[in-house]
Design a protein around this motif. Sequence first.
Motif, PDB file in Angstrom:
ATOM      1  N   MET A   1       0.841  -1.190   0.000  1.00  0.00           N
ATOM      2  CA  MET A   1       0.000   0.000   0.000  1.00  0.00           C
ATOM      3  C   MET A   1       0.882   1.248   0.000  1.00  0.00           C
ATOM      4  SD  MET A   1      -3.043   1.042   2.655  1.00  0.00           S
ATOM      5  CE  MET A   1      -1.939   1.293   4.048  1.00  0.00           C
ATOM      6  N   ILE A   2       0.540   2.202  -0.844  1.00  0.00           N
ATOM      7  CA  ILE A   2       1.285   3.457  -0.908  1.00  0.00           C
ATOM      8  C   ILE A   2       0.994   4.281   0.344  1.00  0.00           C
ATOM      9  CG2 ILE A   2       1.657   5.573  -2.233  1.00  0.00           C
ATOM     10  CD1 ILE A   2       0.753   4.025  -4.721  1.00  0.00           C
ATOM     11  N   LYS A   3       2.045   4.898   0.897  1.00  0.00           N
ATOM     12  CA  LYS A   3       1.915   5.688   2.119  1.00  0.00           C
ATOM     13  C   LYS A   3       2.172   7.163   1.812  1.00  0.00           C
ATOM     14  CE  LYS A   3       4.908   2.765   3.184  1.00  0.00           C
ATOM     15  NZ  LYS A   3       6.033   1.974   3.717  1.00  0.00           N
ATOM     16  N   SER A   4       1.582   8.031   2.622  1.00  0.00           N
ATOM     17  CA  SER A   4       1.697   9.475   2.410  1.00  0.00           C
ATOM     18  C   SER A   4       2.787  10.071   3.282  1.00  0.00           C
ATOM     19  CB  SER A   4       0.363  10.160   2.726  1.00  0.00           C
ATOM     20  OG  SER A   4       0.014   9.953   4.094  1.00  0.00           O
ATOM     21  N   ALA A   5       3.455  11.097   2.756  1.00  0.00           N
ATOM     22  CA  ALA A   5       4.477  11.811   3.520  1.00  0.00           C
ATOM     23  C   ALA A   5       4.483  13.273   3.100  1.00  0.00           C
ATOM     24  CB  ALA A   5       5.851  11.182   3.296  1.00  0.00           C
ATOM     25  N   ILE A   6       5.080  14.101   3.952  1.00  0.00           N
ATOM     26  CA  ILE A   6       5.159  15.533   3.690  1.00  0.00           C
ATOM     27  C   ILE A   6       6.505  16.043   4.174  1.00  0.00           C
ATOM     28  CG2 ILE A   6       4.085  16.220   5.882  1.00  0.00           C
ATOM     29  CD1 ILE A   6       2.489  18.327   4.138  1.00  0.00           C
ATOM     30  N   THR A   7       7.023  17.081   3.523  1.00  0.00           N
ATOM     31  CA  THR A   7       8.396  17.516   3.764  1.00  0.00           C
ATOM     32  C   THR A   7       8.503  18.648   4.779  1.00  0.00           C
ATOM     33  OG1 THR A   7       8.187  18.969   1.839  1.00  0.00           O
ATOM     34  CG2 THR A   7       9.257  16.836   1.503  1.00  0.00           C
ATOM     35  N   VAL A   8       9.644  18.654   5.492  1.00  0.00           N
ATOM     36  CA  VAL A   8      10.018  19.770   6.348  1.00  0.00           C
ATOM     37  C   VAL A   8      11.482  20.111   6.078  1.00  0.00           C
ATOM     38  CG1 VAL A   8      10.590  18.232   8.290  1.00  0.00           C
ATOM     39  CG2 VAL A   8      10.182  20.671   8.703  1.00  0.00           C
TER      40      VAL A   8
ATOM     41  N   ILE B   1      11.866   1.961  -8.829  1.00  0.00           N
ATOM     42  CA  ILE B   1      11.375   3.146  -8.131  1.00  0.00           C
ATOM     43  C   ILE B   1      11.261   2.855  -6.640  1.00  0.00           C
ATOM     44  CG2 ILE B   1       9.440   4.756  -7.853  1.00  0.00           C
ATOM     45  CD1 ILE B   1       8.898   4.468 -10.844  1.00  0.00           C
ATOM     46  N   GLY B   2      11.937   3.687  -5.828  1.00  0.00           N
ATOM     47  CA  GLY B   2      11.924   3.481  -4.384  1.00  0.00           C
ATOM     48  C   GLY B   2      11.308   4.620  -3.602  1.00  0.00           C
ATOM     49  N   HIS B   3      10.965   5.714  -4.280  1.00  0.00           N
ATOM     50  CA  HIS B   3      10.387   6.872  -3.586  1.00  0.00           C
ATOM     51  C   HIS B   3       9.713   7.740  -4.640  1.00  0.00           C
ATOM     52  CE1 HIS B   3      10.135   9.217   0.129  1.00  0.00           C
ATOM     53  NE2 HIS B   3      10.475  10.317  -0.520  1.00  0.00           N
ATOM     54  N   VAL B   4       8.657   8.425  -4.252  1.00  0.00           N
ATOM     55  CA  VAL B   4       7.926   9.304  -5.166  1.00  0.00           C
ATOM     56  C   VAL B   4       7.744  10.663  -4.512  1.00  0.00           C
ATOM     57  CG1 VAL B   4       5.696   9.733  -6.294  1.00  0.00           C
ATOM     58  CG2 VAL B   4       6.692   7.430  -6.329  1.00  0.00           C
ATOM     59  N   HIS B   5       8.010  11.729  -5.266  1.00  0.00           N
ATOM     60  CA  HIS B   5       7.656  13.071  -4.827  1.00  0.00           C
ATOM     61  C   HIS B   5       6.344  13.446  -5.504  1.00  0.00           C
ATOM     62  CE1 HIS B   5      11.853  14.430  -3.246  1.00  0.00           C
ATOM     63  NE2 HIS B   5      11.101  13.894  -2.312  1.00  0.00           N
TER      64      HIS B   5
ATOM     65  N   GLY C   1       3.091  -2.111  -8.693  1.00  0.00           N
ATOM     66  CA  GLY C   1       3.115  -2.618  -7.324  1.00  0.00           C
ATOM     67  C   GLY C   1       3.886  -1.737  -6.364  1.00  0.00           C
ATOM     68  N   TYR C   2       3.932  -0.439  -6.655  1.00  0.00           N
ATOM     69  CA  TYR C   2       4.672   0.467  -5.781  1.00  0.00           C
ATOM     70  C   TYR C   2       4.024   0.529  -4.401  1.00  0.00           C
ATOM     71  CZ  TYR C   2       6.862   4.651  -3.911  1.00  0.00           C
ATOM     72  OH  TYR C   2       7.550   5.530  -3.104  1.00  0.00           O
ATOM     73  N   ALA C   3       4.836   0.382  -3.358  1.00  0.00           N
ATOM     74  CA  ALA C   3       4.314   0.369  -1.993  1.00  0.00           C
ATOM     75  C   ALA C   3       5.130   1.268  -1.069  1.00  0.00           C
ATOM     76  CB  ALA C   3       4.281  -1.056  -1.456  1.00  0.00           C
ATOM     77  N   GLY C   4       5.809   2.260  -1.652  1.00  0.00           N
ATOM     78  CA  GLY C   4       6.595   3.184  -0.844  1.00  0.00           C
ATOM     79  C   GLY C   4       5.816   4.441  -0.528  1.00  0.00           C
ATOM     80  N   TYR C   5       6.554   5.530  -0.294  1.00  0.00           N
ATOM     81  CA  TYR C   5       5.937   6.799   0.065  1.00  0.00           C
ATOM     82  C   TYR C   5       5.681   7.676  -1.162  1.00  0.00           C
ATOM     83  CZ  TYR C   5       6.848   5.919   5.003  1.00  0.00           C
ATOM     84  OH  TYR C   5       6.846   5.389   6.270  1.00  0.00           O
TER      85      TYR C   5
END
Length: 271
Positions: free
Chosen positions: A1-8, A209-213, A240-244
Motif C-alpha cells: 500500500m502506498i503511504k503518504s508523507a510531507i516535507t520539512v 522506483i523506491g520513492h515518489v515526490h 506494485g509500488y508500496a513506498g511513500y
Amino acid sequence: MIKSAITVSLVEEARGGPFVFWNGLQDAFEQAAKHGFDAVEVFAPGPDAVDPQELKQLCDTHQLSVAAVGTGAGMVKLGLSLTDPDAGKRKAAREFVKQMIDFGGQFAAPAIIGSMQGRWGGSLSRDAALEMLKEALEELGQHALHSQVPLIYEPLNRYETNLIKTMADGVQYLESLSTQNVRLLADLFHMNIEESDIADAIRTGGKHIGHVHFVDSNRQATGLGHMDYAPIAAALKEIGYAGYASAESLPIPDSETAAAKTIAAFNKYLR
C-alpha cells in the motif's frame, strides 16, 4: 500500500525551496498528524543537526514515521558534490552522505541523492562525471546496506542537472551498477518537464522506483497545477509500488493549504 508523507526543511539557506513546512520538527509533526499523513520527510542541515531522541519521541507521540532524509544541504551549505573535479571534495561529499545514511538508518529512512549528484561541464566531461557518480553510488549503496535501507537516487530536470534526467536513463544507469541497493526517485515535477508520458515513465521505472515526490506541474501542491493524476496513480499501482508519495512542494499559498491539498489528492488517487 502506498503511504503518504510531507516535507520539512530545517535548512535556512534553502528557504524559498520546495518544502511544505519550515517552522521546525515539532510543528511539522503536529501538522502532518493533524492532516492524516503517514510520515515526514526531513531535509536537515547535516547528520548532527537533529537529536535522534527528539525525532524518535516525535514519531512515537504523533504515530508517524520518517519517510526519507535529504542530503542536499551538503551542496547548499557546504558546496559539496559527488562529481566535483577535486578528489578531496568528492571524498568529503561521500562522507557527508554516509553520515546522512547512518542518521536516517536509525529510523529505517533512506537518504536521497538529488542536488549532490552535481553536473558536468568545463574541464569535466559527461562521461567522467557519470563515472564519478557511479563510483559514489556503488560505495554509498553498499554503505546503506548496513542500515538495511536503500539509497535513493533522483533524476532531475535539465535546469538542475545535465546528468540523468529521465526514468529510462535512470534505469539503464542503475542496471550498470554492481550494487543492487540503489533505487530511483520519481519526482512528478521533474518528470513533467523531462518525460513525454509520466505514467509510461513510471512503468519504465518499475521495480527500480523506491520513492515518489507527489507534487504538481508547477512545483505547488497537488491540485494547484495541471497534472493528471489518474493515469499516474494507475501506473504506480500497476508496478506494485508500496513506498511513500511525499509532498515536496512549495508552501503556496501557505503550508496549511499545501498540506490539505496534498492529502486530499493522496486520498482520492492513492489511498
